[in-house]
Design a protein around this motif. Structure first.
Motif, PDB file in Angstrom:
ATOM      1  N   ASN A 152      22.953 -14.668   2.637  1.00  0.00           N
ATOM      2  CA  ASN A 152      23.607 -15.799   1.930  1.00  0.00           C
ATOM      3  C   ASN A 152      24.823 -15.795   2.757  1.00  0.00           C
ATOM      4  O   ASN A 152      25.886 -15.746   2.204  1.00  0.00           O
ATOM      5  N   PRO A 153      24.551 -16.553   4.276  1.00  0.00           N
ATOM      6  CA  PRO A 153      26.486 -17.001   5.017  1.00  0.00           C
ATOM      7  C   PRO A 153      27.331 -18.034   4.329  1.00  0.00           C
ATOM      8  O   PRO A 153      26.137 -18.676   3.770  1.00  0.00           O
ATOM      9  N   GLN A 154      28.420 -17.705   4.453  1.00  0.00           N
ATOM     10  CA  GLN A 154      29.349 -19.123   3.332  1.00  0.00           C
ATOM     11  C   GLN A 154      29.782 -19.296   4.762  1.00  0.00           C
ATOM     12  O   GLN A 154      29.758 -19.282   6.084  1.00  0.00           O
ATOM     13  N   GLU A 155      29.793 -20.683   4.406  1.00  0.00           N
ATOM     14  CA  GLU A 155      29.579 -21.893   5.253  1.00  0.00           C
ATOM     15  C   GLU A 155      31.923 -21.671   5.592  1.00  0.00           C
ATOM     16  O   GLU A 155      32.431 -21.309   4.668  1.00  0.00           O
ATOM     17  N   GLU A 168      33.472 -25.778   9.457  1.00  0.00           N
ATOM     18  CA  GLU A 168      31.848 -26.526   8.690  1.00  0.00           C
ATOM     19  C   GLU A 168      31.910 -28.389   7.478  1.00  0.00           C
ATOM     20  O   GLU A 168      31.634 -28.984   7.193  1.00  0.00           O
ATOM     21  N   LYS A 169      32.818 -27.346   6.414  1.00  0.00           N
ATOM     22  CA  LYS A 169      32.608 -28.316   5.354  1.00  0.00           C
ATOM     23  C   LYS A 169      33.239 -29.345   5.647  1.00  0.00           C
ATOM     24  O   LYS A 169      32.846 -30.420   4.883  1.00  0.00           O
ATOM     25  N   ALA A 170      34.525 -29.493   6.171  1.00  0.00           N
ATOM     26  CA  ALA A 170      35.556 -30.291   6.515  1.00  0.00           C
ATOM     27  C   ALA A 170      34.335 -31.662   7.475  1.00  0.00           C
ATOM     28  O   ALA A 170      34.613 -32.677   6.873  1.00  0.00           O
ATOM     29  N   LYS A 171      33.604 -31.005   7.984  1.00  0.00           N
ATOM     30  CA  LYS A 171      33.236 -31.813   9.544  1.00  0.00           C
ATOM     31  C   LYS A 171      31.676 -32.627   8.479  1.00  0.00           C
ATOM     32  O   LYS A 171      31.332 -33.395   8.629  1.00  0.00           O
TER      33      LYS A 171
END
Length: 129
Positions: free
Chosen positions: A110-113, A117-120
């Motif tokens: 379960n890699p966390q972003e 990346e979330k802002a993009k």
């Protein structure tokens, strides 16, 4: 007249309180002698398990393979995990290493972003791209 009623009211309250406390004490004392069930076990009792109840991995894996090959693979993985858990439980150091290994495996699954990346993604949704 009011003084008489007030004293009677106080006497009634105190007598009800005394009777209630007596009932509570008598009921609670009746539960003192009831022994609670104990589900705890000692290490010596665990060592007394007969060998026929210990898991026999070969038979279980063969039986699972006869039923379905996919289940056989799952059974093999379960047996390996069981043996690894036994090894890990031998000392505190191995338990800590096992925890770290399990934590890394979970993070790999379960890699966390990252925040960037979330802002993009949010900017992309807002701008419509």
């Amino acid at each position: 007249m009011q003084k008489i009623l007030l004293t009677l009211k106080q006497a009634l309250r105190s007598s009800i309180l005394v009777v209630g406390l007596m009932v509570f004490i008598s009921l609670s004392s009746s539960f003192i002698f009831v022994q609670q069930a104990s589900y705890a076990t000692t290490l010596e009792e665990l060592k007394l398990v007969p060998p026929e109840f210990k898991p026999n991995s070969e038979e279980q894996i063969n039986r699972a393979n006869e039923y379905d090959p996919g289940i056989g693979v799952q059974e093999e993985e379960r047996q390996e995990a069981y043996e690894q858990a036994i090894k890990d439980g031998e000392s505190l150091n191995t338990m800590e290493k096992a925890y770290e290994r399990n934590l890394k495996a979970e993070e790999a699954q379960n890699p966390q972003e990252s925040l960037a990346e979330k802002a993009k993604e949010v900017i992309g949704k807002v701008t419509g791209k």
